[in-house]
Write an enzyme that holds these catalytic residues in place. Structure first.
Site, short mmCIF file in Angstrom:
data_model
loop_
_atom_site.label_atom_id
_atom_site.label_comp_id
_atom_site.label_asym_id
_atom_site.label_seq_id
_atom_site.Cartn_x
_atom_site.Cartn_y
_atom_site.Cartn_z
N LYS A 83 4.89 0.66 10.40
CA LYS A 83 4.97 1.90 9.62
C LYS A 83 4.50 3.10 10.44
O LYS A 83 5.08 4.17 10.36
CB LYS A 83 4.05 1.79 8.40
CG LYS A 83 4.69 1.25 7.15
CD LYS A 83 3.67 1.37 6.01
CE LYS A 83 3.77 0.20 5.06
NZ LYS A 83 2.59 0.04 4.23
N GLU A 128 0.88 -1.16 0.00
CA GLU A 128 0.00 0.00 0.00
C GLU A 128 0.92 1.21 0.00
O GLU A 128 1.84 1.28 0.81
CB GLU A 128 -0.82 0.04 1.29
CG GLU A 128 -1.99 -0.89 1.31
CD GLU A 128 -2.67 -0.85 2.68
OE1 GLU A 128 -3.22 0.20 3.04
OE2 GLU A 128 -2.62 -1.87 3.38
N ARG A 153 6.20 -13.09 9.39
CA ARG A 153 6.75 -11.77 9.13
C ARG A 153 8.08 -11.65 9.86
O ARG A 153 8.37 -12.40 10.79
CB ARG A 153 5.78 -10.66 9.53
CG ARG A 153 5.45 -10.60 11.00
CD ARG A 153 4.33 -9.60 11.26
NE ARG A 153 4.73 -8.24 11.01
CZ ARG A 153 4.15 -7.43 10.11
NH1 ARG A 153 3.15 -7.86 9.38
NH2 ARG A 153 4.56 -6.20 9.96
P1 ATP Z 1 2.81 -2.22 8.17
O1 ATP Z 1 1.95 -3.12 9.01
O2 ATP Z 1 4.16 -1.97 8.71
O3 ATP Z 1 2.11 -0.96 7.73
P2 ATP Z 1 1.94 -3.57 5.85
O4 ATP Z 1 1.89 -5.03 5.84
O5 ATP Z 1 0.66 -2.90 6.08
O6 ATP Z 1 3.07 -3.06 6.85
P3 ATP Z 1 2.07 -3.33 3.03
O7 ATP Z 1 2.44 -2.17 2.24
O8 ATP Z 1 0.67 -3.80 3.00
O9 ATP Z 1 2.52 -3.00 4.52
O10 ATP Z 1 3.04 -4.54 2.78
C1 ATP Z 1 3.46 -4.99 1.52
C2 ATP Z 1 3.93 -6.41 1.65
O11 ATP Z 1 5.01 -6.52 2.57
C3 ATP Z 1 2.82 -7.31 2.15
O12 ATP Z 1 2.77 -8.46 1.33
C4 ATP Z 1 3.23 -7.64 3.55
O13 ATP Z 1 2.78 -8.89 3.95
C5 ATP Z 1 4.75 -7.54 3.51
N1 ATP Z 1 5.30 -7.19 4.81
C6 ATP Z 1 5.04 -6.12 5.56
N2 ATP Z 1 5.70 -6.15 6.73
C7 ATP Z 1 6.43 -7.30 6.72
C8 ATP Z 1 7.34 -7.93 7.64
N3 ATP Z 1 7.65 -7.38 8.83
N4 ATP Z 1 7.91 -9.10 7.27
C9 ATP Z 1 7.62 -9.65 6.09
N5 ATP Z 1 6.78 -9.13 5.19
C10 ATP Z 1 6.18 -7.97 5.49
MG MG Z 2 -0.98 -3.70 4.86
#
Ligand code: ATP
Ligand code: MG
Length: 600
Positions: A306, A61, A296
């Site tokens: 984030k 996102e 993760r």
């Molecule tokens: P945050 O919770 O920090 O905002 P998010 O998962 O909402 O992170 P996205 O932009 O949706 O952020 O993530 C893009 C991709 O990165 C998704 O497929 C997500 O599963 C993966 N991702 C995010 N954080 C991690 C992590 N700590 N380890 C592995 N993969 C991750």
């Molecule tokens: Mg997300």
């Protein structure tokens, strides 16, 4: 025709590699067609055999900067596609109308490219936006209504929440659940046409209000939200929910293996349910993409939320998203981590199906392993004190500077030699002198002989101190005929070797010694406010003296400062040469020490 991968991957196996290898062996996806772009069933069916053996995707996102956790996901998705003759799609998951920031989009694309990956393959740029599929998603929703598989629910949010039940209590059917197909279609179009207020109704999939999996209790798939979308403008006032949108995005893009983090495990039954219904309706092709969940990344001493990283920036605990202490990809880049070291790290941690914490030292070790064979060596004195060779003038004459040199890299003579001078006055590390040596101390103390690396052997005579007892100058005598590399120079045996630079040709530099941003191994995991867990000493700035070869260092260039560890010329603040008209100094960031210090 399928392009075969160049050679068998030599990477350690993991459950995802096993799944992919099994699918390739069984030809699970071998019959798929590809329209050349994301498309519905008919269009793909008219296309060519899919040139990609597998398709994965990285779907962020665009609402923040990517961090080391995303790096794991990027390396995984792009890495698997590369290793198995596949393609990884770069897809912005922009189904939320919330204003997307171009700054985030740019930084995300930059980060993926910098990490060494590309979404260009087979003559196509696989760069997509989920919002491009809004028309299809709407069509699919109408199909579900017509098939009796979705209904417009006009319960209040409160009623809906209550009637969903919980783990111990099955849900209760909404009074709107038994509406006729025609009425549902009419109400859904009313939603679309702006005849209902935000929040007044949602479209729900009609599945099972008694399902033990709460996600299967008629999940909402469309909501009303009057917001301008960066891509579709004001065309829509209804937006698909993430859980509905994501499987459709994957299906239209011919994704084979849809990898996500463990928290989506409970969503998988709906993912499969939806794709089954849509292929029954002929909207998408079979075989479907399959979702696989992996743990993760949790890294010790690091926070990867984030929202909290944004707080650190907004509250100025760090200098910005690219502060070298930040676990963001821009921060790690500025700190001096290389794309190769991050890829190596991702490979070493692998993928598992259960959450755990990875020790930060794993990342630093990957950095050392990457840089050791690459980084040019240099001498630097980080906490300088002056050393005076008292018999220098007598032996060599006043003002004499002796030319010395050292290999740019000890295992690669072809890279040439660094040149520097040895003279009467040198800078050495303050910790390399002791009045009274502690046990096992082989460096400078009165009466002891040490070698100044690449220079001469000296015998320590003592030191001068100021009123506070702090050493201001160390004195020593040169031991003649001991210059490194000259015949017989090793006749004088010494136990200690220290690094140094000459006062006459050393370069003044700012060194930024970074330490962990958080003082506790698992920050933000207790009731404690994460602010209280910040390490107050995460940055020490020192004025150092470095050898003259570093005058030509370019921003981003990495070095091993002998005995001290790996340093990078700061990409933002570095000046490649000393500007004589100003006080501006080159700036070096410490990436990592020579050895693991995280455990201590
Ligand atoms: P945050 O919770 O920090 O905002 P998010 O998962 O909402 O992170 P996205 O932009 O949706 O952020 O993530 C893009 C991709 O990165 C998704 O497929 C997500 O599963 C993966 N991702 C995010 N954080 C991690 C992590 N700590 N380890 C592995 N993969 C991750
Ligand atoms: Mg997300």
């Amino acid at each position: 025709m399928h392009a075969a991968p160049d050679k068998e991957p030599l990477k350690p196996s993991n459950f995802l590699r096993q799944v992919i290898e099994r699918d390739l062996e069984q030809g699970t996806y071998a019959q798929r067609k590809w329209a050349g772009h994301p498309a519905d069933a008919q269009e793909h069916q008219r296309g060519e055999p899919d040139p990609a053996r597998i398709r994965t995707r990285f779907p962020p996102e665009p609402n923040g900067y990517l961090h080391v956790g995303h790096a794991k996901s990027i390396c995984l998705n792009f890495g698997l596609a590369r290793d198995y003759g596949g393609v990884c799609h770069m897809r912005f998951d922009d189904t939320n109308p919330e204003k997307e920031d171009q700054e985030y989009v740019d930084s995300i694309l930059d980060a993926v490219k910098w990490l060494g990956y590309s979404w260009d393959a087979n003559g196509t740029s696989h760069y997509y936006h989920a919002s491009d599929y809004f028309d299809f998603m709407y069509r699919a929703a109408e199909y579900l209504i017509e098939a009796g598989l979705a209904y417009v629910d006009e319960q209040s949010a409160e009623e809906m929440r209550h009637n969903r039940g919980d783990f111990g209590r099955p849900g209760t059917d909404s009074p709107f659940r038994s509406r006729s197909i025609d009425e549902n279609l009419q109400r859904f179009r009313d939603m679309r046409d702006g005849k209902l207020a935000d929040g007044a109704a949602v479209l729900r999939a009609k599945i099972d209000m008694a399902s033990p999996n709460i996600n299967m209790r008629d999940p909402a798939i469309y909501r009303i939200r009057r917001a301008t979308h960066h891509n579709t403008g004001d065309k829509w006032c209804i937006y698909p929910m993430y859980t509905y949108a994501h499987p459709i995005e994957d299906a239209l893009e011919n994704i084979t293996h849809s990898l996500c983090t463990l928290e989506f495990e409970d969503q998988r039954p709906f993912y499969d349910w939806l794709l089954d219904r849509l292929s029954e309706g002929g909207l998408i092709n079979k075989p479907h993409p399959r979702q696989y969940e992996f743990a993760r990344l949790n890294l010790t001493y690091v926070i990867t939320s984030k929202r909290k990283l944004k707080q650190l920036v907004d509250e100025k605990h760090v200098t910005g998203w690219d502060d070298p202490r930040m676990p963001t990809i821009v921060g790690m880049r500025r700190r001096g981590y290389t794309p190769e070291s991050i890829q190596l790290f991702a490979e070493r941690i692998g993928v598992t199906k259960s959450d755990s914490w990875i020790d930060y030292s794993t990342l630093d070790q990957a950095l050392r392993d990457d840089l050791d064979p690459k980084a040019a060596r240099a001498m630097a004195v980080l906490d300088p004190v002056k050393l005076v060779i008292t018999n220098w003038d007598e032996i060599h004459g006043a003002g004499f500077l002796d030319a010395c040199s050292a290999p740019v890299h000890p295992h690669d003579e072809a890279r040439g030699r660094r040149e520097f001078k040895f003279g009467k006055e040198l800078w050495i590390e303050r910790t390399d002198y002791e009045d009274v040596p502690p046990k096992g101390y082989n460096r400078l103390y009165p009466g002891n002989r040490v070698r100044l690396k690449y220079g001469h052997v000296i015998e320590c005579k003592g030191a001068t101190k100021d009123a506070e007892g702090r050493v201001t100058e160390v004195q020593a005598e040169l031991v003649p005929d001991t210059k490194s590399g000259t015949p017989g120079s090793d006749k004088v045996k010494v136990k200690g070797v220290i690094t140094w630079v000459a006062v006459a040709d050393a370069l003044k530099a700012e060194v930024r010694l970074y330490d962990r941003l958080f003082a506790v191994p698992q920050p933000d995991t207790t009731e404690k406010d994460f602010h209280e867990e910040l390490n107050p000493d995460s940055l020490t700035v020192a004025t150092a003296y470095v050898e003259p070869s570093l005058a030509s260092a370019k921003g981003d260039e990495k070095f091993q400062f002998e005995r001290h560890g790996y340093f990078v010329a700061d990409r933002k603040d570095h000046f490649s040469t000393l500007v004589s008209t100003s006080e501006r100094k080159p700036v070096f960031n410490r990436v990592a020490g020579m050895k693991d210090s995280w455990g201590k």
